[in-house]
Enzyme design. Structure first.
Site, short mmCIF file in Angstrom:
data_model
loop_
_atom_site.label_atom_id
_atom_site.label_comp_id
_atom_site.label_asym_id
_atom_site.label_seq_id
_atom_site.Cartn_x
_atom_site.Cartn_y
_atom_site.Cartn_z
N ASP A 29 36.70 51.91 56.32
CA ASP A 29 35.84 52.78 55.49
C ASP A 29 35.94 52.47 53.99
O ASP A 29 35.40 53.20 53.17
CB ASP A 29 36.12 54.27 55.76
CG ASP A 29 37.46 54.73 55.19
OD1 ASP A 29 38.23 53.86 54.71
OD2 ASP A 29 37.72 55.94 55.24
N ASP A 36 39.69 10.06 21.48
CA ASP A 36 39.45 9.91 22.93
C ASP A 36 39.20 8.44 23.25
O ASP A 36 38.08 8.03 23.57
CB ASP A 36 38.24 10.80 23.30
CG ASP A 36 37.92 10.77 24.78
OD1 ASP A 36 38.80 10.38 25.58
OD2 ASP A 36 36.78 11.13 25.15
#
Ligand code: SPV
Ligand code: MG
Length: 425
Positions: free
Chosen positions: A84, A197
Site C-alpha cells: 500500500d 590537454d
C-alpha cells in the site's frame, strides 16, 4: 516488483498473494526500471531466478513497462496484490490506472500494508554506501545501453564531482532524472591540474584521480583515452582500465601531439591512417580479458576539417576492426554534420552504439539526438566549467571587500560541507 533486494516486506506480500490464489509475479525488466529509476544491481534473469524460487510463487512474467496496465490486459487476473506504499508520490498515478483497469476487467485490488522499518530504497542506499565491485560496475554500461533509449554521462574530475553525479536526482514530469555514469575527461583532468590537454598528464596520474572517484561512487565510468598512445602501450592501458572496472575507453584517431578537439582547425590536428588506427583497435580488443569492456573509436574527421563521407569510411573500418561503438565529434554549432553522420551510419549499422558530445551544438535536445540514433550523450566538461567561475566570483568578492562576509551567499554553509561527505562526523 523489482526484487533487486529481497526483504520480509516483499515476502509478506508474496505469502499473502499465494494465500489468495495462484500467484504470478510481474517482474520489472531492466528496460522498465531504467525508464524511472537506477538500474537494479542484479539483471532480470538473476532477479527472476531468485523470485521464482520463493515459496508460493507459481510463475514470473516480465513486466516490460513501468505501467501495470499492459500486463493486466494480457493476464486478466482475478486479483492484483500490491504493497500500500503506492498511495502517494510518483506511484499514485500507477495505482489509479490499476484500479481503473481492474474495474474494467472485473477484478479486485488487494493492498498489503507497508512493512515499517524495512524497504528496498533504504536497503539500496545502505548497499550503495558499501560500494560496488569492478565487475558489476564494468557491466553496467552495456546493461544501460540495452535498457535505455539514451545513456546520459557527466564529466567527473574528482571525488566530489563523482559524489554529485552519483546522488543527484531531479524530478521532472513525474520522472526521476539522474546521470547514468561518469566521463573521465582528458580536458578537465588536465585543466584541474593547471596542465594543457596534450596527453601531458600520464595514465598513472589520471588513474590516481580516477581512483578517488571509484572509491565514492558505483556508477559506470567511460575513460577518455586520448589517442591511446603507442599500440604497444595501449594494450596495457586496456588491461589496467578493465581491472579497475572502467566500462569503456574512447580513443581518438589522431596522431602526433594531440590538441584539444574544440580548437578545431585553429590547431594542427593530424589524423591517424585508417590502417594504423584499426591495428590499435584490434590490439586493444585482443588484450581485454572480459567481453564486457568496450573500446569505442572516436572519429576526428569533422574536427580536422574533413567531411561526413570521410567520417563514415573511417567508421565502417573501425567497426570492422572490432570497435564496440563510435564516437563522432564536431565543433560545428549547428549539429547538422553530426545529424547527417548519425543517420547515415545508423542505416548501415543498426546496433553499433553512437556516442555524441554536444558541447558546441548544445541547443539540440537529448530526445532529438536520440532520434538521430545517438545512444550515449557525454556532457564533457560542464562541472569544471561551472566550478571555475563560481570560485573566481567568491575570490574576487573577498579581495574587493577585504573580508569574506560578502562572499557568504556565494558559498555553501560550513554545516552543509561537513555533512556532504559521509563519515565526516
Ligand atoms: C575531453 O573531455 O577531454 C574530450 C572531449 O576529449 S573534447 O574536449 O570536446 O575534445
Ligand atoms: Mg579529451
Amino acid at each position: 516488483m523489482i526484487a533487486d533486494i529481497m526483504h520480509p516486506g516483499l515476502t509478506r506480500i508474496i505469502s499473502e498473494g499465494a494465500r489468495l490464489g495462484e500467484l504470478t509475479i510481474g517482474l520489472f525488466t531492466d528496460k522498465a526500471v531504467a525508464s524511472h529509476k537506477r538500474l537494479p544491481f542484479l539483471n532480470y534473469d538473476q532477479r527472476k531466478e531468485v523470485v521464482e524460487n520463493i515459496k508460493g510463487v507459481a510463475r514470473v512474467v516480465p513486466q516490460d513497462d513501468w505501467s501495470y496496465v499492459p500486463n493486466l490486459h494480457k493476464l486478466r487476473p482475478d486479483i492484483i496484490i500490491h504493497g500500500d506504499d503506492w498511495k502517494s508520490g510518483v506511484d499514485a498515478e500507477l495505482r489509479h490506472q490499476v484500479f481503473e483497469t481492474m474495474k474494467e476487467i472485473g477484478g479486485e485490488v488487494v493492498e498489503v500494508p507497508y512493512t515499517h522499518g524495512i524497504n528496498s530504497s533504504g536497503l539500496f542506499n545502505e548497499l550503495k554506501s558499501i560500494g560496488t565491485t569492478p565487475e558489476i560496475r564494468m557491466k553496467m554500461l552495456r546493461r544501460l545501453l540495452d535498457a535505455k533509449p539514451v545513456v546520459k554521462i557527466m564529466e567527473a574530475h574528482d571525488g566530489l564531482c563523482g559524489l554529485l553525479i552519483e546522488n543527484l536526482e531531479v524530478e521532472t514530469n513525474g520522472h526521476i532524472e539522474a546521470f547514468d555514469g561518469m566521463w573521465c575527461s582528458s580536458l578537465t583532468d588536465s585543466t584541474s591540474k593547471g596542465k594543457p590537454d596534450i596527453e601531458a598528464v600520464d595514465l598513472t596520474t589520471r588513474l590516481q584521480d580516477m581512483n578517488n572517484i571509484l572509491e565514492c561512487t558505483t556508477k559506470p565510468i567511460i575513460f577518455d583515452g586520448d589517442t591511446g598512445g603507442k599500440i604497444e602501450h595501449f594494450v596495457f592501458a586496456v588491461r589496467t582500465l578493465e581491472r579497475h572496472g572502467v566500462s569503456a575507453v574512447i580513443i581518438e584517431d589522431k596522431t602526433g601531439l594531440k590538441k584539444n578537439s574544440l580548437f578545431g582547425t585553429d590547431a594542427v590536428q593530424t589524423q591517424d591512417s585508417i590502417e594504423h588506427f584499426c591495428q590499435k583497435i584490434r590490439a586493444g580488443k585482443e588484450a581485454q580479458i572480459t567481453s564486457d569492456f568496450m573500446i569505442i573509436a572516436r572519429i576526428e574527421s569533422l574536427i580536422a576539417g574533413k567531411d561526413v563521407d570521410d567520417a563514415l569510411i573511417r567508421a565502417d573500418a573501425y567497426v570492422e576492426s572490432g570497435a564496440d561503438g563510435i564516437m563522432i565529434h564536431s565543433k560545428e554549432k549547428s549539429g547538422e554534420d553530426i545529424r547527417q553522420f548519425c543517420q547515415r551510419f545508423r542505416k548501415k549499422h543498426p546496433k553499433v552504439p553512437i556516442v555524441a558530445v554536444p558541447t558546441t551544438y548544445n541547443h539540440i535536445h537529448e530526445t532529438e539526438l536520440c532520434e538521430w540514433g545517438v545512444n550515449i550523450i557525454i556532457y564533457a566538461n560542464h562541472l569544471l566549467r561551472a566550478a571555475y567561475p563560481a570560485m573566481k566570483a567568491a575570490a574576487e568578492t573577498i579581495l574587493k571587500n577585504g573580508r569574506s562576509l560578502e562572499a557568504d551567499p556565494l558559498c555553501m554553509p560550513i554545516k552543509e560541507i561537513l555533512e556532504l561527505i559521509p563519515g565526516t562526523k
